[in-house]
Write an enzyme that holds these catalytic residues in place. Structure first.
Site, mmCIF file in Angstrom:
data_model
loop_
_atom_site.group_PDB
_atom_site.id
_atom_site.type_symbol
_atom_site.label_atom_id
_atom_site.label_comp_id
_atom_site.label_asym_id
_atom_site.label_seq_id
_atom_site.Cartn_x
_atom_site.Cartn_y
_atom_site.Cartn_z
ATOM 1 N N HIS A 19 -3.933 17.058 -29.416
ATOM 2 C CA HIS A 19 -4.300 15.721 -29.888
ATOM 3 C C HIS A 19 -3.985 14.743 -28.749
ATOM 4 C CE1 HIS A 19 -3.727 11.998 -32.279
ATOM 5 N NE2 HIS A 19 -4.437 12.591 -33.222
ATOM 6 N N ASP A 35 4.300 19.432 -31.117
ATOM 7 C CA ASP A 35 3.640 18.452 -31.972
ATOM 8 C C ASP A 35 3.395 19.143 -33.310
ATOM 9 O OD1 ASP A 35 1.783 17.068 -33.436
ATOM 10 O OD2 ASP A 35 0.405 16.714 -31.770
ATOM 11 N N GLN A 57 0.507 18.555 -37.865
ATOM 12 C CA GLN A 57 -0.343 19.267 -38.830
ATOM 13 C C GLN A 57 0.352 20.461 -39.472
ATOM 14 O OE1 GLN A 57 -3.157 18.259 -39.935
ATOM 15 N NE2 GLN A 57 -3.586 16.647 -38.449
ATOM 16 N N LYS A 77 1.135 12.664 -43.036
ATOM 17 C CA LYS A 77 0.352 13.909 -43.104
ATOM 18 C C LYS A 77 0.957 14.859 -44.131
ATOM 19 C CE LYS A 77 -1.572 13.233 -38.768
ATOM 20 N NZ LYS A 77 -2.956 12.816 -38.579
ATOM 21 N N CYS A 129 -9.645 12.704 -32.212
ATOM 22 C CA CYS A 129 -8.625 12.392 -31.208
ATOM 23 C C CYS A 129 -8.284 13.604 -30.359
ATOM 24 C CB CYS A 129 -7.341 11.864 -31.835
ATOM 25 S SG CYS A 129 -7.559 10.288 -32.639
HETATM 26 C C1 LIG Z 1 -2.046 17.288 -34.166
HETATM 27 C C2 LIG Z 1 -1.717 15.836 -34.272
HETATM 28 N N1 LIG Z 1 -0.820 15.303 -33.436
HETATM 29 C C3 LIG Z 1 -0.476 14.017 -33.487
HETATM 30 C C4 LIG Z 1 -1.035 13.155 -34.398
HETATM 31 C C5 LIG Z 1 -0.637 11.727 -34.376
HETATM 32 O O1 LIG Z 1 0.075 11.408 -35.498
HETATM 33 P P1 LIG Z 1 0.434 9.894 -35.851
HETATM 34 O O2 LIG Z 1 -0.860 9.129 -35.715
HETATM 35 O O3 LIG Z 1 0.922 9.952 -37.246
HETATM 36 O O4 LIG Z 1 1.454 9.441 -34.888
HETATM 37 C C6 LIG Z 1 -1.984 13.664 -35.290
HETATM 38 C C7 LIG Z 1 -2.635 12.809 -36.277
HETATM 39 O O5 LIG Z 1 -3.486 12.006 -36.056
HETATM 40 C C8 LIG Z 1 -2.333 15.023 -35.221
HETATM 41 O O6 LIG Z 1 -3.234 15.544 -36.040
#
Ligand SMILES: Cc1ncc(COP(=O)(O)O)c(C=O)c1O
Lengths: 416, 151
Positions: free
Chosen positions: A133, A210, A213, A236, A374
């Site tokens: 991401h 990370d 998910q 999430k 993203c």
């Molecule tokens: C795999 C992954 N990493 C990071 C994020 C970023 O999370 P957040 O926007 O809650 O900081 C997301 C969600 O958009 C994601 O799906």
């Protein structure tokens, strides 16, 4: 890989009662029952979480760690109680290792700015993967600019799996950090995090996962994974927005300089020298998102009550059913067909742009995400500008997959 | 609202077989438009001779709304002078964004089929991307590529 099977009949009825906990799902969109298939972008909240936040505001709110009065004590207990819930949920050794952040993005930025920025030297390498991401790419690019470190990217194969041999080869004697997602939000791939961390540990390389998910779908045990850092987002995993956690191994966190300065993170301030607070407060400058943390604690309790094994089986089963049903649609291609995968399907349909599909699906009450998720490098890897993605949560049903398949059929008819 | 209001036959037709979908051999004026949200990307090419648009074409990828909008745009522009093209841009822009705007089919022709896009706020940028790119191309009399982003 173990492929958990649903004890279908019984669990289906149990999951129906789970669905009833989510008030937002009881509505019609364009005259059709809402099929919310966008939980990977943000999940919905059960009544239990909504109530925990509302109750806190109704009865207990005050600032934390600052007052001797009753409300401040209650707020502090609830906030620190939530920290303990998160510790237990991911099996951290201590609540010192649980730092509340705004979410995964802020958690990763904390690692890059407090840890990486203070340790990396020019020429040092950071290894990420092609399926990250943007929030696990851009913070690393920034810290590379700041330190002269170099970003390396491990490739993925046509199924959307990390190429393990290539990843291992890219770990060199200049590699200082390996960062990777636990579950890909664009492809659904589950990475072999235990193996990756073991490999990195042998070479003394710090690991950053990370987990945005992963938490909603599989049980996570940071000590068994043996990572140095693990980032997650509340929204999430059925909790509030604007709250998340950075888990960091205590030894790492102790060595790191603070990130932001302000109240809460200090023990004593005078103009010659400031003494920083103990962990985890050292990394929580300013009044935190108290209600968010309490809501997240309630989400954890909710998930624990259902049981992560059942949740994992449900997400896997929905992914499998959706893959089978969608694969039968002529002209439809699944993007991301990893052996080890869960809870979402990304796909493209000949002659139907994902964006049009998203609008037409919405007319069927089906909420899906369309675009690059993203994860632009993933799109580039598959030579696509965008995909459609249906992602599943604990409240989704087989009937909603049928609704999705019908919507895809209609989109083909409209645009065909 | 019926989805066919959005995806009218003309739009579906222009998406399936876009008109003037090509890159000219010699480029007079060009601009590139990009919508980072959905990854839509297109180039608009113009030839302007004696103040009149003598050739106009486009190339790129996007959703049905963006492809149809660009395709119909190229048809409408041919033969116009620059001020007519600007007036058309302004009419289309108002049609896509102003709720009270009365569409004049005599002026807008096929482009009036895009009026329903206004009811889909997230899709307005799909329809307007090529028009913003057109404006950049019109102004771009140098050899450099002008870049337009909807964000
Ligand atoms: C795999 C992954 N990493 C990071 C994020 C970023 O999370 P957040 O926007 O809650 O900081 C997301 C969600 O958009 C994601 O799906």
């Amino acid at each position: 890989m173990n492929k958990p099977q649903l004890a279908r009949q019984k669990d289906a009825s149990d999951f129906a009662s789970i669905r009833a906990d989510f008030p937002v799902l009881e509505q019609q969109i364009h005259g059709c029952p809402l099929a919310y298939l966008d939980s990977a972008a943000s999940a919905q909240r059960p009544r239990q979480v909504i109530d925990a936040v509302a109750d806190y505001y109704r009865h207990d709110h005050a600032n934390v760690h600052r007052g001797v009065h009753t409300l401040s004590q209650r707020a502090t207990e609830a906030y620190e109680g939530a920290r303990e819930s998160l510790r237990r949920f991911i099996n951290a050794a201590s609540t010192k290792e649980i730092i509340f952040t705004r979410g995964t993005t802020e958690a990763i930025n904390l690692v890059t700015q407090a840890f990486a920025r203070s340790t990396l030297k020019p020429g040092d390498e950071i290894l990420i993967t092609w399926m990250e991401h943007h929030s696990n790419i851009v913070p690393w690019q920034l810290v590379c600019e700041q330190t002269g470190a170099v970003l390396k990217v491990a490739p993925i194969n046509d199924k959307g799996e990390l190429e393990l041999d290539a990843w291992k080869k890219l770990l060199g004697n200049k590699t200082r950090v390996a960062a990777f997602g636990h579950i890909s939000n664009a492809l659904g791939t589950i990475n072999p995090v235990h193996e990756l961390c073991a490999e990195a540990r042998r070479r003394g390389i710090a690991t950053v996962i990370d987990g945005a998910q992963a938490l909603p779908h599989i049980g996570v045990d940071v000590r068994s994974i043996d990572c140095d850092f693990y980032a997650l987002s509340g929204h999430k995993m059925y909790g509030p927005t604007g709250i998340g956690v950075l888990y960091g191994r205590e030894e790492m966190l102790q060595r790191m300089p603070p990130w932001q300065g302000g109240g809460e993170m200090i023990l004593a301030v005078n103009f010659e020298k400031t003494v920083y607070n103990e962990l985890p407060h050292k990394f929580e400058a300013g009044t935190p998102n108290i209600a968010g943390a309490i809501g997240l604690g309630a989400a954890v309790a909710y998930l624990e009550n259902i049981g992560m094994e059942r949740i994992a089986a449900h997400g896997y089963e929905l992914m499998r059913m959706a893959s089978t049903a969608l694969s039968a649609v002529p002209g439809l291609r699944l993007i991301g067909t990893a052996e080890n995968k869960t809870a979402l399907v990304s796909f493209v349909v000949d002659g139907v742009h994902p964006h049009d599909l998203g609008t037409i699906a919405d007319h069927h009450g089906v909420a899906i995400r369309t675009g690059h998720h993203c994860a632009m490098p993933v799109m580039e890897r598959f030579g696509l500008p965008a995909t459609a993605r249906a992602s599943f949560g604990i409240y989704n049903t087989e009937a909603e997959i049928d609704q999705l398949v019908a919507a895809v059929g209609h989109a083909k008819e409209v645009l065909g | 609202m019926d989805i066919r209001q959005l995806y009218q036959d003309v739009i579906v037709d222009h998406n399936r077989s876009p008109r003037n979908f090509r890159r000219p051999e010699t480029i007079d004026r060009v601009a590139e438009g990009f919508n980072p949200l959905c990854g839509d990307k297109l180039h608009v090419y113009l030839s302007v001779t004696d103040g009149k648009i003598t050739d106009v074409s486009f190339k790129g990828s996007g959703c049905a709304i963006s492809i149809a909008s660009a395709s119909m745009m190229t048809e409408a522009l041919l033969g116009m002078d620059e001020s007519e093209a600007e007036a058309l841009f302004s009419d289309v822009h108002r049609m896509l964004t102003e709720s009270g705007f009365a569409v004049d089919p005599a002026k807008l022709g096929k482009l009036a089929s895009l009026a329903s896009v206004r009811e889909y706020p997230t899709r307005v940028k799909c329809a307007s991307l090529c028009w913003h790119t057109l404006m950049a191309a019109l102004m771009n009399t140098g050899a450099e590529l002008a870049l337009v982003s909807t964000e």
